[in-house]
Design a protein around this motif. Structure first.
Motif, PDB file in Angstrom:
ATOM      1  N   MET A  30       0.869  -1.181   0.000  1.00 29.97           N
ATOM      2  CA  MET A  30       0.000   0.000   0.000  1.00 29.97           C
ATOM      3  C   MET A  30       0.903   1.227   0.000  1.00 29.97           C
ATOM      4  O   MET A  30       1.879   1.291   0.757  1.00 29.97           O
ATOM      5  N   ARG A 147      -5.829  -8.104   6.242  1.00 27.39           N
ATOM      6  CA  ARG A 147      -5.856  -6.837   5.510  1.00 27.39           C
ATOM      7  C   ARG A 147      -7.202  -6.122   5.574  1.00 27.39           C
ATOM      8  O   ARG A 147      -7.262  -4.906   5.384  1.00 27.39           O
ATOM      9  N   TYR A 202      -6.178  -2.494   4.211  1.00 25.81           N
ATOM     10  CA  TYR A 202      -4.920  -2.501   3.461  1.00 25.81           C
ATOM     11  C   TYR A 202      -5.203  -2.847   2.004  1.00 25.81           C
ATOM     12  O   TYR A 202      -5.755  -3.906   1.701  1.00 25.81           O
ATOM     13  N   SER A 204      -3.486  -2.954  -2.025  1.00 31.19           N
ATOM     14  CA  SER A 204      -2.220  -3.012  -2.762  1.00 31.19           C
ATOM     15  C   SER A 204      -2.238  -1.992  -3.895  1.00 31.19           C
ATOM     16  O   SER A 204      -2.269  -2.337  -5.088  1.00 31.19           O
ATOM     17  N   SER A 207      -2.988   5.090  -2.285  1.00 35.93           N
ATOM     18  CA  SER A 207      -4.283   5.396  -1.668  1.00 35.93           C
ATOM     19  C   SER A 207      -4.270   6.763  -1.007  1.00 35.93           C
ATOM     20  O   SER A 207      -3.229   7.236  -0.543  1.00 35.93           O
TER      21      SER A 207
END
Length: 334
Positions: A30, A147, A202, A204, A207
């Motif tokens: 992330m 996550r 979380y 990938s 963000s």
């Protein structure tokens, strides 16, 4: 009495978001979005922005793997960190963190270069440039994918899941008061701070639930060429660097400071092996004509004071090479 599993101490609502999962072999990281103005906001957590190398630590029973953000194996570079994770009582986990070394009280990416470039470091180098890994997130634990837990719960679980002693450290955070923490960070010479929504899951990807605020201007650039050395200088004169914009490499300027003699020699050899006849730059200001062009394979961390109106770097300085980022990922941040 057997030790209680820290998962059992999570709130019922958080436990309901856990999913059974095999040990992961890789989780893409992330990434935080760069912002200019820090803020104070309830529910947000603020961490120091460490100037090091991102690391995903994966353990599945006896197997321990340290991976960079672009999946390069780091076990041979940081054997003391492999030992630290292997010594844990927990046997199945995926931890996100940052590998650092210090110059005084401040993390130093430039100093870390002396470890990043060496596989199987001798004992003398391990003593000269000690490293630590600061853990800030937990993506898998004891057969569960974590996550989808809120960040706040992931951090609570992380702190209980591992035994934190050097060189493994838990990164501390502040609640709510981001503006005051940013001022404190800059006054101490830190790179900046990271703001994270305490309720965020979380993902990938880059963000806006994670934001970064820098005290100094620096970012990654792709090396597209170099100039000849002058006078007593060895290796090369200056690097020609750029960033990708709409799929084209845009020229951003010359970088001629920040190199010691060893870096000039080592990087000079790498550049010579990448030489090509045509310029890789296809956008931005015009680069100098008297230059050697190279395939855009190397990524450098560059510090600078500001961008000029023409889109070039003012007072740039070389901080080190980044082996943990692909050239095509490099875009203008500021």
């Amino acid at each position: 009495m057997a030790d209680r599993n820290p998962i059992d101490e999570l709130p019922a609502g958080a436990r309901a978001r856990l999913r059974r999962s095999a040990c992961p072999k890789w989780v893409a990281p992330m990434l935080a979005t760069l912002k200019e103005e820090p803020f104070t906001r309830k529910g947000w957590l603020f961490e120091p922005k460490l100037d090091g190398e991102r690391c995903l630590a994966l353990r599945c029973r006896a197997d321990v793997q340290l991976l960079s953000r672009n999946q390069k194996r780091l076990n041979d570079t940081y054997p003391e960190l492999v030992r630290a994770f292997r010594s844990q009582k927990a046997e199945r986990f995926a931890v996100d963190g940052e590998i650092v070394t210090f110059e005084g009280d401040v993390t130093s990416f430039s100093k870390l270069q002396q470890r990043m470039q060496v596989r199987h470091p001798p004992e003398e180098l391990l003593r000269k440039i000690p490293v630590w890994v600061y853990a800030f997130d937990l993506l898998h634990f004891d057969g569960y994918d974590t996550r989808q837990l809120p960040l706040r719960n992931r951090k609570e679980l992380l702190q209980k899941a591992l035994d934190f002693k050097d060189p493994l450290r838990f990164i501390e955070h502040r609640e709510t008061a981001g503006e005051a923490y940013y001022r404190e960070a800059c006054s101490k010479g830190w790179e900046g701070i990271i703001a994270k929504n305490g309720d965020s899951v979380y993902v990938s990807a880059r963000s806006r639930e994670w934001l970064k605020f820098k005290c100094t201007k620096e970012q990654e650039f792709v090396i597209g060429g170099y100039t000849d050395p002058k006078g007593q200088r060895i290796g090369f004169g200056a690097l020609l660097v750029g960033y990708y914009e709409a799929g084209k490499l845009a020229y951003a300027g010359k970088v001629g400071t920040g190199f010691d003699e060893e870096t000039l020699r080592r990087l000079g050899r790498q550049l010579a092996q990448l030489e090509t006849r045509t310029s890789p730059f296809a956008a931005g200001p015009s680069p100098p004509r008297a230059a050697h062009w190279v395939k855009p394979k190397l990524v450098a961390q560059i510090g600078f004071t500001e961008w000029t109106p023409e889109g070039k770097l003012r007072h740039p300085r070389f901080l080190g090479l980044r082996s943990d980022k692909r050239p095509e990922e490099v875009v203008r941040e500021q």
